[in-house]
Scaffold this motif. Structure first.
Motif, PDB file in Angstrom:
ATOM      1  N   ALA A 128      12.205  -1.273  17.847  1.00 10.02           N
ATOM      2  CA  ALA A 128      12.014  -2.687  17.533  1.00 10.02           C
ATOM      3  C   ALA A 128      10.531  -3.034  17.484  1.00 10.02           C
ATOM      4  CB  ALA A 128      12.722  -3.554  18.575  1.00 10.02           C
ATOM      5  N   GLN A 129       9.754  -2.482  18.412  1.00  8.23           N
ATOM      6  CA  GLN A 129       8.310  -2.723  18.396  1.00  8.23           C
ATOM      7  C   GLN A 129       7.692  -2.133  17.145  1.00  8.23           C
ATOM      8  OE1 GLN A 129       6.692  -1.186  22.048  1.00  8.23           O
ATOM      9  NE2 GLN A 129       6.072  -3.238  22.669  1.00  8.23           N
ATOM     10  N   SER A 130       8.133  -0.958  16.755  1.00  9.33           N
ATOM     11  CA  SER A 130       7.613  -0.311  15.567  1.00  9.33           C
ATOM     12  C   SER A 130       7.907  -1.143  14.324  1.00  9.33           C
ATOM     13  CB  SER A 130       8.217   1.083  15.434  1.00  9.33           C
ATOM     14  OG  SER A 130       7.802   1.687  14.237  1.00  9.33           O
ATOM     15  N   LEU A 131       9.118  -1.691  14.232  1.00  5.32           N
ATOM     16  CA  LEU A 131       9.463  -2.533  13.091  1.00  5.32           C
ATOM     17  C   LEU A 131       8.621  -3.801  13.064  1.00  5.32           C
ATOM     18  CD1 LEU A 131      13.345  -2.207  12.988  1.00  5.32           C
ATOM     19  CD2 LEU A 131      11.697  -1.286  11.355  1.00  5.32           C
ATOM     20  N   ALA A 132       8.423  -4.421  14.220  1.00  9.27           N
ATOM     21  CA  ALA A 132       7.598  -5.638  14.277  1.00  9.27           C
ATOM     22  C   ALA A 132       6.174  -5.317  13.876  1.00  9.27           C
ATOM     23  CB  ALA A 132       7.645  -6.230  15.680  1.00  9.27           C
ATOM     24  N   SER A 133       5.679  -4.193  14.335  1.00  7.31           N
ATOM     25  CA  SER A 133       4.316  -3.790  14.001  1.00  7.31           C
ATOM     26  C   SER A 133       4.184  -3.540  12.500  1.00  7.31           C
ATOM     27  CB  SER A 133       3.944  -2.534  14.785  1.00  7.31           C
ATOM     28  OG  SER A 133       2.671  -2.091  14.433  1.00  7.31           O
ATOM     29  N   ASN A 134       5.192  -2.885  11.914  1.00  5.02           N
ATOM     30  CA  ASN A 134       5.150  -2.622  10.476  1.00  5.02           C
ATOM     31  C   ASN A 134       5.214  -3.916   9.674  1.00  5.02           C
ATOM     32  OD1 ASN A 134       4.907   0.109  10.787  1.00  5.02           O
ATOM     33  ND2 ASN A 134       7.092   0.517  10.608  1.00  5.02           N
ATOM     34  N   ASN A 135       6.024  -4.906  10.116  1.00  2.00           N
ATOM     35  CA  ASN A 135       6.089  -6.185   9.412  1.00  2.00           C
ATOM     36  C   ASN A 135       4.753  -6.904   9.471  1.00  2.00           C
ATOM     37  OD1 ASN A 135       8.710  -5.837   8.629  1.00  2.00           O
ATOM     38  ND2 ASN A 135       9.578  -7.006  10.311  1.00  2.00           N
ATOM     39  N   THR A 136       4.098  -6.870  10.614  1.00  2.91           N
ATOM     40  CA  THR A 136       2.791  -7.505  10.750  1.00  2.91           C
ATOM     41  C   THR A 136       1.778  -6.819   9.848  1.00  2.91           C
ATOM     42  OG1 THR A 136       3.326  -8.043  13.028  1.00  2.91           O
ATOM     43  CG2 THR A 136       1.025  -8.178  12.405  1.00  2.91           C
ATOM     44  N   LYS A 137       1.819  -5.497   9.826  1.00  3.28           N
ATOM     45  CA  LYS A 137       0.908  -4.743   8.957  1.00  3.28           C
ATOM     46  C   LYS A 137       1.187  -5.057   7.488  1.00  3.28           C
ATOM     47  CE  LYS A 137       0.298  -0.855  12.094  1.00  3.28           C
ATOM     48  NZ  LYS A 137       0.619   0.559  12.329  1.00  3.28           N
ATOM     49  N   LEU A 138       2.451  -5.164   7.144  1.00  5.75           N
ATOM     50  CA  LEU A 138       2.822  -5.477   5.768  1.00  5.75           C
ATOM     51  C   LEU A 138       2.336  -6.870   5.377  1.00  5.75           C
ATOM     52  CD1 LEU A 138       4.309  -4.693   3.176  1.00  5.75           C
ATOM     53  CD2 LEU A 138       6.378  -5.663   4.179  1.00  5.75           C
ATOM     54  N   ALA A 152      -0.170  -8.500   6.658  1.00  2.00           N
ATOM     55  CA  ALA A 152      -1.635  -8.454   6.553  1.00  2.00           C
ATOM     56  C   ALA A 152      -2.054  -7.820   5.231  1.00  2.00           C
ATOM     57  CB  ALA A 152      -2.219  -7.679   7.723  1.00  2.00           C
ATOM     58  N   ARG A 153      -1.379  -6.746   4.844  1.00  3.07           N
ATOM     59  CA  ARG A 153      -1.728  -6.088   3.580  1.00  3.07           C
ATOM     60  C   ARG A 153      -1.432  -6.989   2.385  1.00  3.07           C
ATOM     61  NH1 ARG A 153       0.424  -0.370   1.088  1.00  3.07           N
ATOM     62  NH2 ARG A 153      -0.674  -0.616  -0.876  1.00  3.07           N
ATOM     63  N   LEU A 154      -0.259  -7.655   2.406  1.00  4.16           N
ATOM     64  CA  LEU A 154       0.082  -8.558   1.307  1.00  4.16           C
ATOM     65  C   LEU A 154      -0.905  -9.713   1.208  1.00  4.16           C
ATOM     66  CD1 LEU A 154       3.978  -8.695   1.575  1.00  4.16           C
ATOM     67  CD2 LEU A 154       2.604  -7.549  -0.171  1.00  4.16           C
ATOM     68  N   ASN A 155      -1.326 -10.240   2.335  1.00  4.89           N
ATOM     69  CA  ASN A 155      -2.299 -11.325   2.336  1.00  4.89           C
ATOM     70  C   ASN A 155      -3.635 -10.851   1.776  1.00  4.89           C
ATOM     71  OD1 ASN A 155      -3.198 -13.971   2.871  1.00  4.89           O
ATOM     72  ND2 ASN A 155      -4.225 -13.221   4.703  1.00  4.89           N
ATOM     73  N   LYS A 156      -4.058  -9.662   2.186  1.00  9.37           N
ATOM     74  CA  LYS A 156      -5.322  -9.100   1.687  1.00  9.37           C
ATOM     75  C   LYS A 156      -5.251  -8.891   0.168  1.00  9.37           C
ATOM     76  CE  LYS A 156      -8.377  -5.152   2.386  1.00  9.37           C
ATOM     77  NZ  LYS A 156      -8.563  -3.877   3.078  1.00  9.37           N
ATOM     78  N   GLU A 157      -4.142  -8.362  -0.310  1.00  8.31           N
ATOM     79  CA  GLU A 157      -3.989  -8.130  -1.743  1.00  8.31           C
ATOM     80  C   GLU A 157      -3.903  -9.444  -2.515  1.00  8.31           C
ATOM     81  OE1 GLU A 157      -0.718  -5.450  -2.227  1.00  8.31           O
ATOM     82  OE2 GLU A 157      -1.851  -3.752  -1.438  1.00  8.31           O
ATOM     83  N   LYS A 158      -3.298 -10.479  -1.934  1.00  8.32           N
ATOM     84  CA  LYS A 158      -3.213 -11.782  -2.585  1.00  8.32           C
ATOM     85  C   LYS A 158      -4.603 -12.401  -2.728  1.00  8.32           C
ATOM     86  CE  LYS A 158      -1.153 -16.378  -2.151  1.00  8.32           C
ATOM     87  NZ  LYS A 158      -2.371 -17.036  -2.552  1.00  8.32           N
ATOM     88  N   VAL A 159      -5.416 -12.316  -1.673  1.00  2.68           N
ATOM     89  CA  VAL A 159      -6.778 -12.850  -1.729  1.00  2.68           C
ATOM     90  C   VAL A 159      -7.574 -12.119  -2.809  1.00  2.68           C
ATOM     91  CG1 VAL A 159      -8.948 -13.001  -0.446  1.00  2.68           C
ATOM     92  CG2 VAL A 159      -6.800 -13.668   0.641  1.00  2.68           C
ATOM     93  N   PHE A 160      -7.447 -10.789  -2.859  1.00  6.00           N
ATOM     94  CA  PHE A 160      -8.155 -10.007  -3.876  1.00  6.00           C
ATOM     95  C   PHE A 160      -7.679 -10.381  -5.280  1.00  6.00           C
ATOM     96  CE2 PHE A 160      -8.433  -6.239  -6.610  1.00  6.00           C
ATOM     97  CZ  PHE A 160      -9.808  -6.052  -6.602  1.00  6.00           C
ATOM     98  N   ALA A 161      -6.373 -10.501  -5.474  1.00  3.00           N
ATOM     99  CA  ALA A 161      -5.833 -10.842  -6.797  1.00  3.00           C
ATOM    100  C   ALA A 161      -6.288 -12.232  -7.231  1.00  3.00           C
ATOM    101  CB  ALA A 161      -4.310 -10.774  -6.776  1.00  3.00           C
TER     102      ALA A 161
END
Length: 146
Positions: free
Chosen positions: A22-32, A34-43
């Motif tokens: 469960a911690q791993s899934l939460a961590s992956n969602n947070t990472k995802l 963050a990555r989507l937000n970073k890519e949105k700002v760049f786009a």
């Protein structure tokens, strides 16, 4: 007695594995996220640059009709006219928290906090330079910050 201990250990190890998953899934969602937000700002920034640079080849009067009046107008030695649009941004933020010392009547320090200063300020100007030839056609676009 032995069977009870085995059951408890098995249950504990199973719930520990579930907790780790469960911690791993939460961590992956947070990472995802963050990555989507970073890519949105760049786009968004790339889209803005494309929208501005796509004015190359257009007539300067079309740009002025769409954007309004320019900030500055300069002539270059090679015969181009530069229409400059500028937007200035400035401000400040953060706060200052003073430190303090709490002592007893004998001068013994009971508690102490250092001051915290995270104040900041900014002042910059975004500019868009449109180089126009003698036929009033935009031939070059510069974008930057000063």
């Amino acid at each position: 007695m032995k069977t009870k201990i085995v059951v408890i250990i098995f249950f504990f190890s199973y719930s520990l594995l579930f907790l780790i998953k469960a911690q791993s899934l939460a961590s992956n969602n947070t990472k995802l996220d963050a990555r989507l937000n970073k890519e949105k700002v760049f786009a968004d920034s790339q889209r803005k640059i494309f929208n501005i640079t796509s004015w190359a080849g257009a007539n300067i009067t079309e740009l002025i009709n769409k954007w309004g009046n320019f900030t500055k107008k300069n002539e270059t030695p090679n015969g181009y006219t530069v229409y400059i649009y500028e937007t200035r941004y400035s401000g400040n933020g953060g706060k200052y928290e003073p430190g303090y010392v709490v002592s007893d009547q004998f001068g013994n320090i009971l508690h102490q906090e250092v001051s915290k200063d995270n104040r900041y300020s900014y002042d910059f100007t975004d500019f868009y330079d449109f180089y126009v030839d003698k036929n009033n056609v935009i031939v070059k676009v510069n974008i930057g910050t000063r």
